[in-house]
Design a protein around this motif. Sequence first.
Motif, PDB file in Angstrom:
ATOM      1  N   GLU A   4       0.829  -1.202   0.000  1.00 18.70           N
ATOM      2  CA  GLU A   4       0.000   0.000   0.000  1.00 18.70           C
ATOM      3  C   GLU A   4       0.866   1.256   0.000  1.00 18.70           C
ATOM      4  OE1 GLU A   4      -0.358  -2.512   2.035  1.00 18.70           O
ATOM      5  OE2 GLU A   4      -2.353  -3.347   1.617  1.00 18.70           O
ATOM      6  N   PHE A   5       1.984   1.201   0.745  1.00 12.98           N
ATOM      7  CA  PHE A   5       2.888   2.355   0.788  1.00 12.98           C
ATOM      8  C   PHE A   5       3.508   2.608  -0.581  1.00 12.98           C
ATOM      9  CE2 PHE A   5       7.328   3.819   1.182  1.00 12.98           C
ATOM     10  CZ  PHE A   5       7.083   5.105   1.644  1.00 12.98           C
ATOM     11  N   MET A  50      12.734  16.101   4.859  1.00 12.39           N
ATOM     12  CA  MET A  50      12.843  14.850   5.611  1.00 12.39           C
ATOM     13  C   MET A  50      13.506  15.104   6.965  1.00 12.39           C
ATOM     14  SD  MET A  50      15.098  11.475   4.662  1.00 12.39           S
ATOM     15  CE  MET A  50      16.622  12.422   4.901  1.00 12.39           C
ATOM     16  N   LEU A  51      14.583  15.883   6.957  1.00 11.57           N
ATOM     17  CA  LEU A  51      15.274  16.197   8.209  1.00 11.57           C
ATOM     18  C   LEU A  51      14.386  17.016   9.137  1.00 11.57           C
ATOM     19  CD1 LEU A  51      18.828  17.076   6.810  1.00 11.57           C
ATOM     20  CD2 LEU A  51      18.074  14.945   7.884  1.00 11.57           C
ATOM     21  N   VAL A 130       4.927  14.747   7.607  1.00  9.50           N
ATOM     22  CA  VAL A 130       4.337  14.604   8.942  1.00  9.50           C
ATOM     23  C   VAL A 130       3.033  13.811   8.886  1.00  9.50           C
ATOM     24  CG1 VAL A 130       3.251  15.874  10.835  1.00  9.50           C
ATOM     25  CG2 VAL A 130       5.414  16.662   9.871  1.00  9.50           C
ATOM     26  N   ALA A 131       2.232  14.036   7.857  1.00  7.13           N
ATOM     27  CA  ALA A 131       0.904  13.423   7.796  1.00  7.13           C
ATOM     28  C   ALA A 131       0.887  12.072   7.097  1.00  7.13           C
ATOM     29  CB  ALA A 131      -0.064  14.379   7.091  1.00  7.13           C
ATOM     30  N   PHE A 132       1.761  11.880   6.117  1.00  5.57           N
ATOM     31  CA  PHE A 132       1.681  10.692   5.272  1.00  5.57           C
ATOM     32  C   PHE A 132       2.557   9.537   5.770  1.00  5.57           C
ATOM     33  CE2 PHE A 132       3.391   8.364   1.536  1.00  5.57           C
ATOM     34  CZ  PHE A 132       2.234   7.718   1.147  1.00  5.57           C
ATOM     35  N   LEU A 133       3.831   9.781   5.935  1.00  5.72           N
ATOM     36  CA  LEU A 133       4.748   8.694   6.257  1.00  5.72           C
ATOM     37  C   LEU A 133       4.437   7.983   7.583  1.00  5.72           C
ATOM     38  CD1 LEU A 133       8.233  10.004   5.037  1.00  5.72           C
ATOM     39  CD2 LEU A 133       6.547   8.590   3.851  1.00  5.72           C
ATOM     40  N   VAL A 150      13.981   5.047   6.273  1.00  6.37           N
ATOM     41  CA  VAL A 150      13.769   4.031   5.232  1.00  6.37           C
ATOM     42  C   VAL A 150      12.619   4.446   4.318  1.00  6.37           C
ATOM     43  CG1 VAL A 150      13.034   1.661   4.792  1.00  6.37           C
ATOM     44  CG2 VAL A 150      14.740   2.125   6.548  1.00  6.37           C
ATOM     45  N   LEU A 151      11.499   4.846   4.913  1.00  7.09           N
ATOM     46  CA  LEU A 151      10.341   5.263   4.117  1.00  7.09           C
ATOM     47  C   LEU A 151      10.676   6.490   3.267  1.00  7.09           C
ATOM     48  CD1 LEU A 151       7.473   4.819   6.750  1.00  7.09           C
ATOM     49  CD2 LEU A 151       7.995   3.335   4.806  1.00  7.09           C
ATOM     50  N   SER A 152      11.409   7.425   3.855  1.00  4.36           N
ATOM     51  CA  SER A 152      11.797   8.628   3.118  1.00  4.36           C
ATOM     52  C   SER A 152      12.729   8.272   1.962  1.00  4.36           C
ATOM     53  CB  SER A 152      12.495   9.627   4.049  1.00  4.36           C
ATOM     54  OG  SER A 152      11.639  10.039   5.082  1.00  4.36           O
ATOM     55  N   GLY A 153      13.645   7.330   2.207  1.00  4.74           N
ATOM     56  CA  GLY A 153      14.562   6.907   1.158  1.00  4.74           C
ATOM     57  C   GLY A 153      13.829   6.278  -0.016  1.00  4.74           C
ATOM     58  N   ILE A 154      12.825   5.471   0.282  1.00  7.44           N
ATOM     59  CA  ILE A 154      12.021   4.852  -0.785  1.00  7.44           C
ATOM     60  C   ILE A 154      11.244   5.923  -1.547  1.00  7.44           C
ATOM     61  CG2 ILE A 154      10.100   3.285  -1.250  1.00  7.44           C
ATOM     62  CD1 ILE A 154      11.027   1.690   1.211  1.00  7.44           C
TER      63      ILE A 154
END
Length: 207
Positions: A4-5, A50-51, A130-133, A150-154
């Motif tokens: 889903e992500f 991201m930071l 802030v809202a999604f990840l 990890v999620l941000s990297g993807i």
Amino acid sequence: MSPEFLLTTLLVVASPGTGVVVTLAAGLSGGWRRAVAAAFGCTLGIIPHMLAAITGLATLLSTSPLAFDILKIGGIAYLLWMAWTSLKDDGPLKIEAGDPAQEKTSGTLRVIVNAVALNLLNPKLPLFFVAFLPQFMDPEGPDAVGQLLVLSGIFMALTFAVFALYGIFAATLRDRLVRQPRIVVWLRRGFAAAFVGLGVKLAGTTV
């Protein structure tokens, strides 16, 4: 990492927006190398957001209308500047005959800087992080920061891949445009209108 992500991220990234417009313009004007440079710049522009999400600055931005409006005004101004330069003969949509591989390094760097700046001044990106990840993080996981990285990297990898594909596709049309100056004029107007439209859309965004 859930399917889903991946699907949701792909839909978000592929949706028409500032990054798509920038990479399309780069591909049409300078070929596939400049398109990849634009995609790279858009991806680099994600890192500060991201930071900010990791350090909590994005949360502050989402709760401070003043900070949000300041960043939004900067983003609108830059989009309008991009619209104006798109109409100029020596702007980002300058299309010349010849091999794009022989272009100056300064031109590629300008594309990267413009792409980074557009994402830096996009107030919707920190709110997105802030809202999604967090929706796809394991609340019982031992390392929240690691999960977010990890999620941000993807998300960044998919951003680069999709934007690069957009730009490379546009680059395949470049040679035809060189022989059609009238089409180039209308393309410049179209991209200028797109940047203005994105600015208007951003103006209507609230915390």
